[in-house]
Design a protein around this motif. Sequence first.
Motif, mmCIF file in Angstrom:
data_model
loop_
_atom_site.group_PDB
_atom_site.id
_atom_site.type_symbol
_atom_site.label_atom_id
_atom_site.label_comp_id
_atom_site.label_asym_id
_atom_site.label_seq_id
_atom_site.Cartn_x
_atom_site.Cartn_y
_atom_site.Cartn_z
ATOM 1 N N ASN A 107 0.807 -1.220 0.000
ATOM 2 C CA ASN A 107 0.000 0.000 0.000
ATOM 3 C C ASN A 107 0.838 1.266 0.000
ATOM 4 O O ASN A 107 0.299 2.363 0.102
ATOM 5 N N ARG A 162 -7.734 1.650 7.931
ATOM 6 C CA ARG A 162 -7.022 1.749 6.665
ATOM 7 C C ARG A 162 -5.506 1.674 6.817
ATOM 8 O O ARG A 162 -4.835 1.033 6.023
ATOM 9 N N GLU A 169 -14.168 7.797 0.757
ATOM 10 C CA GLU A 169 -13.266 7.158 -0.211
ATOM 11 C C GLU A 169 -13.942 6.927 -1.548
ATOM 12 O O GLU A 169 -13.326 7.079 -2.604
ATOM 13 N N GLY A 170 -15.240 6.557 -1.485
ATOM 14 C CA GLY A 170 -15.981 6.315 -2.715
ATOM 15 C C GLY A 170 -16.006 7.562 -3.580
ATOM 16 O O GLY A 170 -15.720 7.505 -4.785
ATOM 17 N N PHE A 229 -13.985 10.133 -3.314
ATOM 18 C CA PHE A 229 -12.592 10.439 -3.654
ATOM 19 C C PHE A 229 -12.167 9.686 -4.917
ATOM 20 O O PHE A 229 -11.635 10.269 -5.854
ATOM 21 N N ASP A 230 -12.433 8.371 -4.928
ATOM 22 C CA ASP A 230 -12.048 7.552 -6.081
ATOM 23 C C ASP A 230 -12.777 7.999 -7.338
ATOM 24 O O ASP A 230 -12.217 7.995 -8.433
ATOM 25 N N ARG A 272 -9.901 9.260 -9.518
ATOM 26 C CA ARG A 272 -9.512 8.042 -10.248
ATOM 27 C C ARG A 272 -8.208 7.470 -9.706
ATOM 28 O O ARG A 272 -8.187 6.481 -9.024
ATOM 29 N N LYS A 273 -7.116 8.119 -10.045
ATOM 30 C CA LYS A 273 -5.824 7.650 -9.559
ATOM 31 C C LYS A 273 -5.589 8.186 -8.149
ATOM 32 O O LYS A 273 -6.192 9.164 -7.745
ATOM 33 N N GLY A 274 -4.716 7.552 -7.425
ATOM 34 C CA GLY A 274 -4.443 7.975 -6.065
ATOM 35 C C GLY A 274 -3.905 9.397 -6.027
ATOM 36 O O GLY A 274 -2.961 9.731 -6.732
ATOM 37 N N LYS A 307 -7.241 12.743 0.818
ATOM 38 C CA LYS A 307 -7.941 11.550 1.318
ATOM 39 C C LYS A 307 -8.557 11.822 2.680
ATOM 40 O O LYS A 307 -9.706 11.471 2.939
ATOM 41 N N PRO A 365 -16.184 -3.174 -3.611
ATOM 42 C CA PRO A 365 -14.913 -3.590 -4.225
ATOM 43 C C PRO A 365 -14.911 -5.074 -4.604
ATOM 44 O O PRO A 365 -14.409 -5.458 -5.654
#
Lengths: 250, 323
Positions: free
Chosen positions: A96, B41, B237-238, B240-241, B245-247, B253, B296
């Motif tokens: 991670n 997390r 998080e949902g 955020f994604d 898209r990408k981190g 976050k 997920p």
Amino acid sequence: MLEVMHVSKTFNKGTINEKRALIDVSLTMESGEFVTVIGGNGAGKSTLLNAVAGSWPVDEGAILVDGVNITGMPEYKRAPMIGRVFQDPMIGTAPNMELQENLALAYRRGQKRTLRWGITAKEKEMYRERLATLNLGLEERMTTQVGLLSGGQRQAVTLLMAALQRPKLLLLDEHTAALDPKTAEKVLAFSDRIVKEYSLTTLMITHNMTDAIEHGTRLIMMDGGEIVFDIKGEDKIHLRKEDLISRYKI
Amino acid sequence: MSLTSFTAAISIGNLISRLPSGVSQGIIWGIMALGVYVTFRLLDIADLSVDGTFTTGAAVTVMLTLAGVPSWAATLAAIVAGLAAGCITGLLHTKLGIPAILAGILVQFALYTVNLRIMGMAANKSINPDQFRLVLTMRNVPVAILVGGVIALVVILLMYWYFGTEQGSAIRATGSSPQMSRALGINTGTMKIIGLALSNGLVALAGGLMAQYQGYSDINMGRGAIVIGLAAVIIGEGIFDAIFRKGANFIAKLAFVILGGILYYIIMIIILWLKLDPNDLKLFTALIVAIFLAVPYIKKMTGESFGKAGKLSLKWLKNKTQD
């Protein structure tokens, strides 16, 4: 360099599953020596490596690195001296976290984790250079999460991490067993290179007889928790697979 | 209720007037969710002690304020109480080998008694905002939003700093690969204890703020806190994604976790506004969390199912015999 003196370990003592995994094992490794360890399942080779790494305390005997008695130290305290690559490519790196963060963790192996920032700009340059030597293009993926890399890539990174802060002793625990033959060959070649480049004292476990013969400067074979065969120098160079196979059948 | 009176009762104006209060409570739960984020997390532990420490934070804040301690100092004391409770969960887990989830349940259970004792064996204790200067109160919602927002911002900045340091990185590494961490000289037990302590410290802070906001502490106010915290983390998080898209970076976050808390509360307000029974909220929350947690897995499974593979194989075999 490494002195394993009369070490014994029994698992599940006093139960029906009792297993004497190491029986009075002694092994002395010189500085710069590259020892390959071979043996069947349950021979005790992984147990020997775990005893040195400190996965659990041994029952009897002593283990010294450079004259320092490490027998009473838990794994994390031995870390300043020992670099380690695992059989499972998934556990040698933190999936991670970013590639550069993984390297930064390894760069601080065995040091106190302070409240200073976890990675510096200067380090990043150095990591980039080191990653470039892998020829995998990873120097362009410094901020990629390691979990997204392939098993072979991760194992190569783990090797690099183990050598980043030069260890007194490098432990390779069947580190190519989970890779396909082609990738395994690449990772082994890279292991050879790193061992030479940093002149590392290395203990490598393998299931593969050919690998054990072709790599390293000394070969030991284990069976039933004991070292049954120990060969180095000229003899090791002339050793053939057939000799080992005949030995296996003792 | 007739349809006309129902539609009259659920006027838009009524909904809008309730939103600010939802936002302020959402921010407080968002701070609680940041604590859950640390364990869930970063450390990969589902820590259930938070149900107890939320109440502990509330009880400590209320009792100290009633005893004449300035409310800001009482709130800080609540954090310390949370840190201590988290340490105990960590010690039970790392030193006595109790699975993390059970260690959390044990501490939560024990805290019920502790919380009652703190509140002098009373099930609830109120603090009158007219009598005491509180950090924030529902009497003045705009200020509560402002103060809560500033506290959330400070917490986010502190977390961003700490988890970027060598020690914070070691905590993240422990959650990501404990074996690697030990091999790199990280004392994973200590890191877990620190992480659990920090997490519960944040949760207790949120509890202390909530008690001041609503004007009382209640022995049951932390019940189900873990589920609400998870809901906030997952909703945040949902979104955020969906946006990035990408981190993207860690600070964003964390900010989205707060946003998750706010959105959760707005959803709850809409449900109440629709005149649904508040007693159904817990079932509804559990449903939301279950769905988001399952997404997920379901995403991964779409396109690969044994049922589908079985049907396809039958078709294939049939075609083959016809050839």
